[in-house]
Design a protein around this motif. Sequence first.
Motif, PDB file in Angstrom:
ATOM      1  N   TRP A   1       0.776  -1.308   0.230  1.00 39.86           N
ATOM      2  CA  TRP A   1      -0.181  -0.267   0.224  1.00 39.86           C
ATOM      3  C   TRP A   1       0.679   1.877  -0.061  1.00 39.86           C
ATOM      4  O   TRP A   1       0.813   1.957  -0.808  1.00 39.86           O
ATOM      5  CB  TRP A   1      -0.850   0.336   1.581  1.00 39.86           C
TER       6      TRP A   1
ATOM      7  N   GLN B   1       0.953   3.826  -3.171  1.00 39.00           N
ATOM      8  CA  GLN B   1       0.551   5.586  -3.093  1.00 39.00           C
ATOM      9  C   GLN B   1       1.454   5.912  -2.986  1.00 39.00           C
ATOM     10  O   GLN B   1       2.033   7.495  -3.663  1.00 39.00           O
ATOM     11  CB  GLN B   1       0.373   5.315  -1.313  1.00 39.00           C
TER      12      GLN B   1
ATOM     13  N   ARG C   1       1.975   6.348  -7.004  1.00 38.95           N
ATOM     14  CA  ARG C   1       1.259   7.454  -8.252  1.00 38.95           C
ATOM     15  C   ARG C   1       1.360   8.886  -7.422  1.00 38.95           C
ATOM     16  O   ARG C   1       0.396  10.071  -8.386  1.00 38.95           O
ATOM     17  CB  ARG C   1      -0.089   7.288  -6.953  1.00 38.95           C
TER      18      ARG C   1
ATOM     19  N   SER D   1       5.420   7.043   4.933  1.00 37.53           N
ATOM     20  CA  SER D   1       3.574   7.308   5.584  1.00 37.53           C
ATOM     21  C   SER D   1       4.496   7.305   6.777  1.00 37.53           C
ATOM     22  O   SER D   1       5.650   7.434   7.175  1.00 37.53           O
ATOM     23  CB  SER D   1       3.038   5.550   5.555  1.00 37.53           C
TER      24      SER D   1
END
Length: 290
Positions: A70, A74, A77, A259
């Motif tokens: 994930w 992200q 992108r 993150s």
Amino acid sequence: MTEPSPTAPAADAGTRRAARSARRPPRAGRNLPAAIAVGVSLVLVILASLVFWKAAFVYLVTAAAVVGVWELDQALRTGRVDPPRVPVFASVGLVPLAYYQGADALAVGFATATALILVWRSIGSPRDAARDVAGGVFIVAYVPLLAAIASLMLAQPDGVGRIITFILVTVASDTGGYAVGVLRGRTPMSPSLSPKKSWEGFAGSVATSAVVGAVCVFWLLDGAWWAGLVVGACAAAFATVGDLAESAIKRDLGIKDMSSILPGHGGVMDRLDSLVVTVPVCWALLHLLV
């Protein structure tokens, strides 16, 4: 008129120095207490899974791979790469597949995941298709495939000892490099990628990891101490490469961390960057030398 106290200038200077110190970021660039707390907690959870039910480690790694996929999805992108999400996320199944079915099944699974990414992205606009397919295959190879090699290691009769050795030499590399880098780091290793990483810190990584490797291989795996030195030294080298590689990816994408899930560490991939690159090296060397 009241004369100013002779201690007032000194007190003001002390106040200003304290304020500057409070504003100054830590030399290592981390929230150290939070980083230590999170790191120790993760190690304890991993060790508990290995001691009480080693299959739990496989599911723990699978969960970490989901979060890692994930985060990479992200991150890519933000660089206008649009990997096919369904086959990419489905590829985390490689981790339990390798544990229960072995290396041949892992190879077939990776080939299947790659083919699914190609087929999935072929449906729709051809614009940027090559970039999207490359991004999807990169995610699968970087996270689920490399994480699945830990499952292959665990599936061996002395798999728990091998996994503990792999984890400890990698943690020792990070810890030794961090400590020596903070205390003695003077010569930047790669200023454009990781300004705080130094050659002195790298020497600390290799030395610490080699010593831990010798102890682990001798006591946990009944192997030769010199084999542990080789495993530890090579693990430290590849752990450093993994850290620099992820730094290059983040700098290219213009992000600081993958993150903010782990306080003091950033994202899961900010912790896995060394482990996923080190695991195939440890698996191969332990297979050959122990």
